[in-house]
Write an enzyme that holds these catalytic residues in place. Structure first.
Site, PDB file in Angstrom:
ATOM      1  N   ASP A   9       0.684  -1.049   0.163  1.00  0.00           N
ATOM      2  CA  ASP A   9       0.074   0.009   0.158  1.00  0.00           C
ATOM      3  C   ASP A   9       0.845   1.299   0.024  1.00  0.00           C
ATOM      4  OD1 ASP A   9      -2.897   1.055   1.958  1.00  0.00           O
ATOM      5  OD2 ASP A   9      -1.660   2.140   0.484  1.00  0.00           O
ATOM      6  N   GLU A 108      -2.706   0.141  -4.149  1.00  0.00           N
ATOM      7  CA  GLU A 108      -2.712  -1.156  -3.509  1.00  0.00           C
ATOM      8  C   GLU A 108      -2.517  -2.430  -4.196  1.00  0.00           C
ATOM      9  OE1 GLU A 108      -5.608  -2.423  -0.083  1.00  0.00           O
ATOM     10  OE2 GLU A 108      -6.170  -0.248  -0.421  1.00  0.00           O
TER      11      GLU A 108
HETATM   12  N1  DCP Z   1      -8.819   8.472  -1.745  1.00  0.00           N
HETATM   13  C1  DCP Z   1      -9.822   9.126  -2.199  1.00  0.00           C
HETATM   14  N2  DCP Z   1     -10.691   9.439  -1.409  1.00  0.00           N
HETATM   15  C2  DCP Z   1     -10.939   8.519  -0.194  1.00  0.00           C
HETATM   16  C3  DCP Z   1      -9.695   7.912   0.349  1.00  0.00           C
HETATM   17  C4  DCP Z   1      -8.840   7.663  -0.837  1.00  0.00           C
HETATM   18  O1  DCP Z   1      -9.736   9.953  -3.137  1.00  0.00           O
HETATM   19  N3  DCP Z   1     -11.962   8.910   0.496  1.00  0.00           N
HETATM   20  C5  DCP Z   1      -7.500   8.392  -2.799  1.00  0.00           C
HETATM   21  C6  DCP Z   1      -6.201   9.035  -2.265  1.00  0.00           C
HETATM   22  C7  DCP Z   1      -5.513   8.239  -1.693  1.00  0.00           C
HETATM   23  C8  DCP Z   1      -5.581   7.058  -2.518  1.00  0.00           C
HETATM   24  O2  DCP Z   1      -7.093   7.096  -2.782  1.00  0.00           O
HETATM   25  O3  DCP Z   1      -4.044   8.908  -1.847  1.00  0.00           O
HETATM   26  C9  DCP Z   1      -5.223   5.825  -1.700  1.00  0.00           C
HETATM   27  O4  DCP Z   1      -5.986   5.684  -0.573  1.00  0.00           O
HETATM   28  P1  DCP Z   1      -5.539   4.711   0.962  1.00  0.00           P
HETATM   29  O5  DCP Z   1      -6.500   4.622   1.459  1.00  0.00           O
HETATM   30  O6  DCP Z   1      -4.298   3.925   0.602  1.00  0.00           O
HETATM   31  O7  DCP Z   1      -4.996   6.254   1.398  1.00  0.00           O
HETATM   32  P2  DCP Z   1      -3.386   6.869   1.236  1.00  0.00           P
HETATM   33  O8  DCP Z   1      -2.413   6.166   0.336  1.00  0.00           O
HETATM   34  O9  DCP Z   1      -3.626   8.337   0.968  1.00  0.00           O
HETATM   35  O10 DCP Z   1      -2.737   6.941   2.670  1.00  0.00           O
HETATM   36  P3  DCP Z   1      -2.107   5.916   3.668  1.00  0.00           P
HETATM   37  O11 DCP Z   1      -0.831   6.176   3.720  1.00  0.00           O
HETATM   38  O12 DCP Z   1      -3.005   5.564   4.704  1.00  0.00           O
HETATM   39  O13 DCP Z   1      -2.243   4.427   2.746  1.00  0.00           O
HETATM   40 MG    MG Z   2      -2.324   4.117   0.547  1.00  0.00          MG
END
Ligand code: DCP
Ligand code: MG
Length: 364
Positions: A9, A108
């Site tokens: 991830d 992911e």
């Molecule tokens: N995303 C989005 N809206 C959401 C959740 C996520 O647009 N409600 C998008 C932005 C994130 C991407 O999907 O960058 C990946 O989601 P993740 O849940 O893996 O979150 P992140 O990668 O941003 O953070 P983490 O470090 O917790 O994985």
């Molecule tokens: Mg992520």
């Protein structure tokens, strides 16, 4: 041979990609938003770790994010086309490390490494370190990796240490690793199920694992009860699906379980836009459009239609897929939990560009 699965991830994905693109953002809180009218309306897509310290996270209304932001916080509109391109490149690296590769979302993926690592967790850990280095050298991005004996454990291990983590959970440690975590952290448990579990005095995953099976069956029904308890006991036989590289799909979990046509069609529209954006980026068009549905009973269904002219436009894909969804819902009484849109059966759309070359780089 001992099964070994890796889950990868990427950390604060959209924000991290922006920080690579604009290094001057490196030391600042960064918020990437889905702006609707302006940067004050819409929701946060993601925030980097500095911005998370301010209490800003995914899905928060942008207005609230602005209230919590410091003066040096940078708000950027989401550039999904660019993130998809970066994602494709990273996924291609990850895919090289697995016996089988399955991407789950833009940031992911799972890989099966059982054969390659000969069932040896030490080898899997070294492989994961090399993969992380490769991604770092190619894209300057960090990710968090979980290694376990199945998808469930691998996914929960990657969540355990973020950012830039590498967590190995050996089979004999898996139950003890899960037991103290609260019920909503268990894969497949949403807020509603968590509330029901709490009403029945189950607070931790260990409580579900140890529950009298009949008690769970009484509350959730045979299938779901068994699945919940198996997950809680770190048992998960789902395979890492080797992806057909000649298709593109997006699957999402619905905000609420539903069979409401309007709600489902509006999600289809969003998924179709995502898929079409990637089709265009790859210079291909697809002839077969598929609606994917997963019910609350965990049954999976697909309905496909092949259209006369290959396309990569959101309206056609969304409309075809919505029609398939509507027909499906009329024929089935399933309540849906996850839905997806798939486009396959590609032909090249670019002048002089062969479909084969553009497909060889496909990751998902
Ligand atoms: N995303 C989005 N809206 C959401 C959740 C996520 O647009 N409600 C998008 C932005 C994130 C991407 O999907 O960058 C990946 O989601 P993740 O849940 O893996 O979150 P992140 O990668 O941003 O953070 P983490 O470090 O917790 O994985
Ligand atoms: Mg992520």
């Amino acid at each position: 041979m001992q099964r070994i699965v890796l889950h990868v991830d990427l950390d604060s994905f959209y924000a991290q990609v922006e920080m690579v693109r604009q290094p001057e953002l490196q030391d600042k809180p960064v918020v990437v938003g889905m702006f609707s009218r302006d940067e004050y309306s819409g929701a946060v897509a993601t925030a980097n770790y500095k911005a998370r310290e301010l209490g800003i996270r995914s899905a928060l209304p942008l207005r609230t994010a602005h209230e919590r932001a410091t003066e040096d916080t940078v708000f950027l509109p989401a550039d999904k086309t660019y993130y998809n391109e970066v994602s494709d490149r990273v996924m291609a690296i990850i895919a090289e490390y697995g016996d089988a590769f399955e991407s789950i979302s833009v940031d992911e993926a799972y890989i099966e490494v059982t054969e390659r690592c000969e069932g040896n967790f030490q080898k899997a850990q070294l492989l994961a370190q090399r993969m992380k280095q490769d991604i770092w050298q190619a894209e300057a991005l960090t990710c968090s990796v979980g290694i376990g004996s199945n998808k469930l454990v691998a996914k929960m291990a990657s969540d355990a240490d973020k950012p830039d983590g590498l967590t190995v959970v050996r089979p004999e440690e898996a139950q003890a690793f899960l037991a103290p975590l609260s019920v909503e952290e268990l894969y497949s448990v949403g807020p509603k199920t968590a509330t029901v579990l709490r009403e029945h005095n189950m607070e931790t995953i260990g409580d579900i694992a140890a529950a009298e099976p009949q008690r769970l069956v009484h509350v959730f029904g045979q299938n779901r009860a068994q699945e919940l308890q198996q997950f809680a006991q770190a048992i998960d036989e789902r395979v890492v699906a080797q992806q057909d590289k000649k298709q593109l799909s997006r699957i999402t979990t619905l905000a609420e379980d539903t069979r409401d046509v309007a709600t489902i069609c509006s999600v289809i529209e969003r998924l179709a836009a995502d898929v079409c954006e990637r089709l265009v980026a790859h210079g291909v068009q697809g002839k077969t459009i598929t609606f994917i549905a997963m019910s609350t009973e965990r049954d999976a269904y697909t309905r496909s239609q092949t259209i006369a002219q290959p396309c990569a436009d959101t309206t056609t894909v969304a409309q075809t897929c919505s029609d398939l969804a509507e027909t499906f819902l009329a024929e089935h009484d399933a309540v849906l939990r996850r839905i997806g849109v798939r486009v396959s059966h590609f032909v090249s759309s670019g002048a002089g560009q062969s479909a084969q070359t553009s497909l060889s780089s496909f990751a998902s």
